[in-house]
Design a protein around this motif. Structure first.
Motif, PDB file in Angstrom:
ATOM      1  N   ARG A 300      60.375 -39.944 -40.733  1.00 52.33           N
ATOM      2  CA  ARG A 300      59.528 -39.519 -39.623  1.00 52.33           C
ATOM      3  C   ARG A 300      60.044 -40.094 -38.304  1.00 52.33           C
ATOM      4  O   ARG A 300      60.716 -41.124 -38.294  1.00 52.33           O
ATOM      5  N   ASP A 303      56.404 -43.808 -34.007  1.00 50.87           N
ATOM      6  CA  ASP A 303      55.620 -43.944 -32.772  1.00 50.87           C
ATOM      7  C   ASP A 303      56.319 -44.868 -31.782  1.00 50.87           C
ATOM      8  O   ASP A 303      56.260 -44.655 -30.569  1.00 50.87           O
ATOM      9  N   THR A 306      58.618 -43.296 -29.241  1.00 51.20           N
ATOM     10  CA  THR A 306      57.995 -42.500 -28.178  1.00 51.20           C
ATOM     11  C   THR A 306      57.326 -43.368 -27.122  1.00 51.20           C
ATOM     12  O   THR A 306      56.966 -42.867 -26.054  1.00 51.20           O
ATOM     13  N   ARG A 307      57.161 -44.658 -27.398  1.00 47.81           N
ATOM     14  CA  ARG A 307      56.544 -45.535 -26.396  1.00 47.81           C
ATOM     15  C   ARG A 307      57.574 -46.163 -25.458  1.00 47.81           C
ATOM     16  O   ARG A 307      57.233 -46.903 -24.555  1.00 47.81           O
ATOM     17  N   PRO A 325      54.641 -37.607 -33.283  1.00 46.65           N
ATOM     18  CA  PRO A 325      53.593 -38.548 -32.852  1.00 46.65           C
ATOM     19  C   PRO A 325      52.866 -38.023 -31.602  1.00 46.65           C
ATOM     20  O   PRO A 325      53.508 -37.514 -30.674  1.00 46.65           O
ATOM     21  N   GLU A 326      51.558 -38.137 -31.587  1.00 46.56           N
ATOM     22  CA  GLU A 326      50.785 -37.723 -30.406  1.00 46.56           C
ATOM     23  C   GLU A 326      51.188 -38.526 -29.180  1.00 46.56           C
ATOM     24  O   GLU A 326      51.100 -38.045 -28.050  1.00 46.56           O
ATOM     25  N   SER A 327      51.672 -39.752 -29.408  1.00 50.78           N
ATOM     26  CA  SER A 327      52.051 -40.610 -28.285  1.00 50.78           C
ATOM     27  C   SER A 327      53.222 -40.052 -27.495  1.00 50.78           C
ATOM     28  O   SER A 327      53.502 -40.502 -26.389  1.00 50.78           O
TER      29      SER A 327
END
Length: 999
Positions: A300, A303, A306-307, A325-327
């Motif tokens: 995957r 997260d 993406t931060r 990821p929604e982030s």
């Protein structure tokens, strides 16, 4: 001594001259005399000066305190000749020499070591050959060494590990072999190490590079590296840019990299890396650009990634799975997101684009579903949205109809439905709008007239209906309009004839009616017209005959009436279909051939010299002539019988004597692939109507099989018979050798860019070679005919890459290697999509495996204008001969000219191109039919062609290198816009010096 002799000669031959030039000026003036200066750049370097520092000599910088020369910068001055450091290095305070972008050639002398004061040496972008001198490492103060873009060969000297102060080393784009020396790990002062794009031998990345703790840029792209990325790279705490792209690296991305907190750019694309992204990537707090595309990574997308303050995230063509990821929607700097070619699923983050200046999103070829986020263009910067081959549904958000920045839209092969917003049709910057294979309905809005930049409009396989608006004729840049398999109705708009750039018009399987608009002859660039399966009527305009670029015409299953236009005879059509209309009258003579028979069926009123047409035309004869008809038939039948008996007698006699026509029982078939046909199908079609070419060894036929597939058949007559004259014996021997070479070569190799040999058929005095059929013929015939304008630059570039890959396969992947010996544009064949195949292996030879790599020929094989100079006078053949010939093909593609032409006089294309470049500049060399927007890319390919046609074989790059250089041109052209938009390019790194360019 040299300067004394120089001064003595000046006094001897110019007694009236009063010399006032100081000693440093004399050294520089001597240096000037060793160079060719066609642009008179050094005209200010005069003996009449007293001191160069006080006389504004071009390119020099002086110490203001003592007026001594400290720097020489002659960049881009068009200077030629050999670099002779022995003259310059007599300047006691000279610290910097820059000769970037000139034509300095020959080798770099080992005497460079006498320049003990040098701190900077930049000889990049020249033509220097030979090995890199080991003595360079003896310069104790050198901090900057740039030899990029030359023709250096051999290995990187092991002595380079002895540099004492070197901070920048750039050897990009040379012909270096061997491997990266382990000793470079000893140069701990290095801040930048650039070795990319060299044909090194396969080798691992030296772990010793992990000792370069001051290193800020490590660029090892396309260095033939294999094995894992060393864990020792975790020690490079100062690293800002890491580029290991386009190699053969495997294994996992080492977790130690996550400790490099200064990393700004990571390029790992196009390797064979596997596993998941390393844990701890959230530590890379400076990371802006991360590209690990075209690998075998899985798992995957975390997260943590993406931060980060990412601006560009490229993970395409891997095996990532799961949802995004929604982030990702919270990344404040993200402008580029490329995730295509994975196994990602679920929906796109709802607020994607809301908080970031998103410019490009490409998530094609995944398993995404749901709707397009309405926020994608909230920041007003979105330029490209590419989401083909997914399962997106719903409609196009109205917000995208107001996205004025959009340039490229591909929404095809999804499950979208509903009407397209009116504003979406009118986006002024969009040049590609692809909605193919969805469930859109409604009509094309009249607002489409506002899409002034639209070039490609692809709407096929939807439920669009209604009339095509007149406003579509306003799109002066439109090159393709594909709207087949919809429900458009009404007549074609009259304004469509205003589309002067239109090459493809495909509206088959609709409900169009009316007649074709008048003035269709204005569509001079029309290449494909498909209006099949509509209700269009009226006459077929004779104007079609003036559309010289048209090679696909399908008007079948309509209501056209009247005669078949005579003008169609002037076209060279690969596809013609006028079947199932209401046409009548005589078929034009040149179209009344069996190969076109299927093009006219279903037109009861058509007559022609074709079986099955004009049946039943005599049913209305008057009864009074019936008896006369019977008499005539009896007389004709009697004559036919007598003639038939005589013909049969002679055929039977010839058959018994073994000298008759083709005896199918005597043929032997040898197949090289699984066949769906037999020799009978081939032999039955070898008639003159099917001849598509001829040469010295025989004729070539196009044979359409019962399956509908076409093949090309080369028939070679005249084996060496004992009763023939000696000349015929020799000709037969050569033809037999050509046949054997063709079978031996093509029968055992398989490559997408080598023409496929299906089988061969042989008998005592005739041989057949059956190939795949190439509908667009040869490159030479197409490029140098009136249809040459059909080949735009992207098509020509694709042909060059395809042909190069085919030759590279022969030279590097076949064991033993194969030399073609007759590479030319006429032996490069083009399929229906202009994909290129190398063909005609009648004179191909296997390279000897004795280590010499050459073989002596008894005669010169090849074609005038393509033969390498050393081959012509030594008869020694190796891969370099093919490379020269391929360079000529590149020059043909770039210039549009033939290899020999009366305009050149006694010159050939290579000589003409070089002299024209020197005397008039590049604009007088390039084909004027090519779009000037591709000029930069065309010039780079021209440079590759000139390298391939170097008079010295050693200076010609290997075909594998040629392929890589061409591919790099394509990659850089695609990436150019994104690099300009803020991505730190490995071609430029600002080290605070005057010339940050390293390539």
């Amino acid at each position: 001594m040299h300067s004394f002799l120089f001064l003595f000669s000046l006094f001897l031959f110019t007694p009236t001259l009063t010399l006032s030039l100081n000693q440093e000026g004399l050294y520089l003036y001597q240096f000037k005399l060793t160079l060719s200066d066609p642009d008179s750049t050094l005209s200010t370097w005069s003996l009449h000066s007293s001191n160069p520092c006080n006389s504004n000599w071009f390119g020099i910088t002086c110490d203001p305190t003592n007026s001594t020369i400290t720097s020489l910068d002659l960049s881009s001055s068009n200077l030629r000749g050999q670099f002779q450091p022995s003259l310059l290095c007599r300047l006691p305070n000279l610290t910097s020499v820059t000769l970037f972008n000139n034509s300095i050639d020959q080798t770099l002398p080992s005497s460079i070591s006498i320049c003990q004061t040098l701190t900077r040496l930049d000889l990049s972008q020249n033509l220097i050959t030979g090995s890199i001198p080991q003595t360079l490492s003896e310069l104790p103060n050198l901090t900057y060494l740039d030899l990029t873009g030359n023709n250096f060969s051999g290995s990187i000297p092991f002595s380079f590990g002895m540099f004492q102060k070197l901070e920048t080393l750039s050897l990009v784009y040379n012909l270096l072999e061997g491997s990266i020396p382990y000793s470079l790990g000893n140069v701990t002062t290095l801040r930048m190490l650039n070795l990319s794009f060299n044909p090194f031998s396969p080798a691992r990345v030296p772990s010793s590079l992990g000792k370069l703790t001051n290193l800020e840029v490590l660029w090892l792209s396309q260095c033939n590296l294999v094995g894992p990325i060393p864990e020792e790279f975790g020690n490079l705490k100062s690293l800002v840019v890491l580029d290991l792209s386009m190699n053969g690296l495997d294994g996992k991305i080492p977790s130690s990299i996550t400790g490099l907190t200064r990393l700004w750019q990571v390029e790992l694309f196009n390797n064979s890396l596997s596993g998941e992204l390393p844990v701890g990537m959230e530590n890379l707090t400076a990371l802006r650009l991360f590209d690990a595309s075209m690998n075998r990574l899985s798992g995957r997308i975390p997260d943590e990634l993406t931060r980060l303050p990412l601006e560009s995230l490229n993970l395409y063509e891997n095996s990532f799975e799961g949802e995004l990821p929604e982030s990702l929607a919270d990344s404040p700097n993200l402008y580029e997101l490329r995730l295509f070619g994975n196994r990602l699923s679920g929906k796109l983050p709802e607020n994607l684009g809301k908080n970031a200046p998103l410019r490009l999103i490409d998530v094609s070829n995944n398993q995404f579903s749901g709707e397009i986020p309405a926020s994608l263009c909230d920041r007003g910067e979105l330029e490209e949205i590419l989401i083909i081959y997914n399962s997106f549904s719903g409609g196009i958000p109205a917000s995208l109809g107001a996205c004025q920045s959009l340039m490229r839209v591909r929404l095809g092969y999804n499950k979208f439905s509903g009407e397209v917003p009116a504003g979406f049709w009118a986006l002024p910057r969009v040049y590609l709008l692809e909605l193919v294979d969805n469930e859109f309905n409604g009509s094309i809005a009249r607002t489409i007239g506002g899409a002034v930049n639209l070039s490609l409009l692809i709407l096929s396989k939807n439920n669009f209906s209604g009339w095509i608006p007149e406003e579509i004729g306003w799109l002066e840049h439109l090159e393709e309009f594909s709207g087949g398999d919809n429900m458009f109705n009404g007549s074609l708009p009259d304004s469509i004839v205003n589309l002067r750039q239109l090459g493809t018009l495909d509206l088959h399987n609709n409900k169009l009616s009316g007649e074709l608009p008048k003035g269709i002859k204005s569509l001079k660039k029309l290449n494909e017209l498909n209006l099949a399966n509509n209700d269009i009527g009226g006459n077929i305009p004779n104007d079609f005959g003036s559309l010289l670029q048209l090679n696909f015409l399908d008007l079948s299953n309509n209501k056209f009436s009247g005669r078949v236009p005579l003008g169609l005879q002037s076209l060279k059509l690969n596809e013609l279909n006028l079947s199932y209309n209401q046409l009548s009258g005589e078929i034009p003579p040149m179209l009344a051939k069996d190969m076109y028979k299927a093009s006219f069926v279903g037109n009861p009123g058509l007559c022609g010299d074709l079986k099955g047409l004009c049946d039943g035309k005599n049913e209305d004869k008057k009864a009074s002539g019936f008896v006369w008809l019977l008499r005539s038939l009896f007389i004709v039948a009697t004559l036919v019988f007598v003639v038939g008996v005589v013909w049969f007698y002679f055929k039977y006699r010839n058959f018994k004597n073994g000298k008759g026509g083709i005896d199918k029982s005597k043929w032997t078939l040898m197949s090289f692939h699984k066949l769906g046909f037999g020799e009978d199908e081939i032999l039955n079609c070898l008639d003159e109507d099917n001849v598509i070419g001829s040469g010295s060894s025989g004729k070539v036929y196009k044979v359409v099989l019962s399956s509908g597939e076409a093949v090309a058949v080369k028939k070679i007559w005249g084996g060496a018979k004992t009763e023939t004259g000696s000349g015929d014996v020799e000709k037969g021997r050569i033809q037999d050798n050509a046949f054997d070479a063709e079978v031996e070569t093509l029968g055992k190799i398989r490559h997408k860019n080598i023409v496929k040999l299906w089988c061969c058929c042989t008998t005592r005095d005739c041989k057949l070679l059956v190939y795949e059929y190439m509908p667009n013929g040869s490159l030479g015939d197409l490029l140098h005919s009136s249809k040459g304008g059909l080949l735009d630059w992207p098509t020509r570039f694709k042909i060059a890459v395809d042909a190069a890959e085919g030759l590279s396969y022969l030279h590097h992947d076949c064991v033993p290697p194969i030399v073609h010996r007759d590479v030319k544009s006429n032996n490069i064949l083009l399929d229906g999509d202009f994909g290129a195949r190398v063909a005609d292996f009648g004179v191909a030879k296997v390279v000897e495996s004795n280590g010499k790599g050459t073989k002596s020929m008894s005669i010169i094989a090849g074609s005038c204008g393509y033969i390498a100079p050393e081959y012509a006078y030594t008869l020694r053949v190796n891969e370099k001969s093919d490379i020269y010939s391929f360079g000529v093909v590149i020059l043909e593609l770039v210039t549009g000219r033939k290899p020999v032409d009366p305009e050149f006089g006694e010159k050939d294309l290579v000589t003409w191109a070089c002299s024209t470049l020197d005397q008039k500049g590049v604009d007088h060399v390039l084909d004027s039919r090519l779009d000037s927007c591709f000029k930069e890319e065309i010039c780079r390919v021209l440079n590759i062609g000139l390298m391939c046609t170097s008079p010295l074989p050693i200076n010609r790059p290997a075909m594998r290198r040629v392929v890589k250089m061409l591919q790099e041109v394509g990659i850089e052209n695609q990436a150019k816009s994104s690099k300009k938009d803020g991505k730190l390019s490995p071609y430029y790194y600002d080290d605070g010096s005057d010339h940050g360019s390293v390539a």
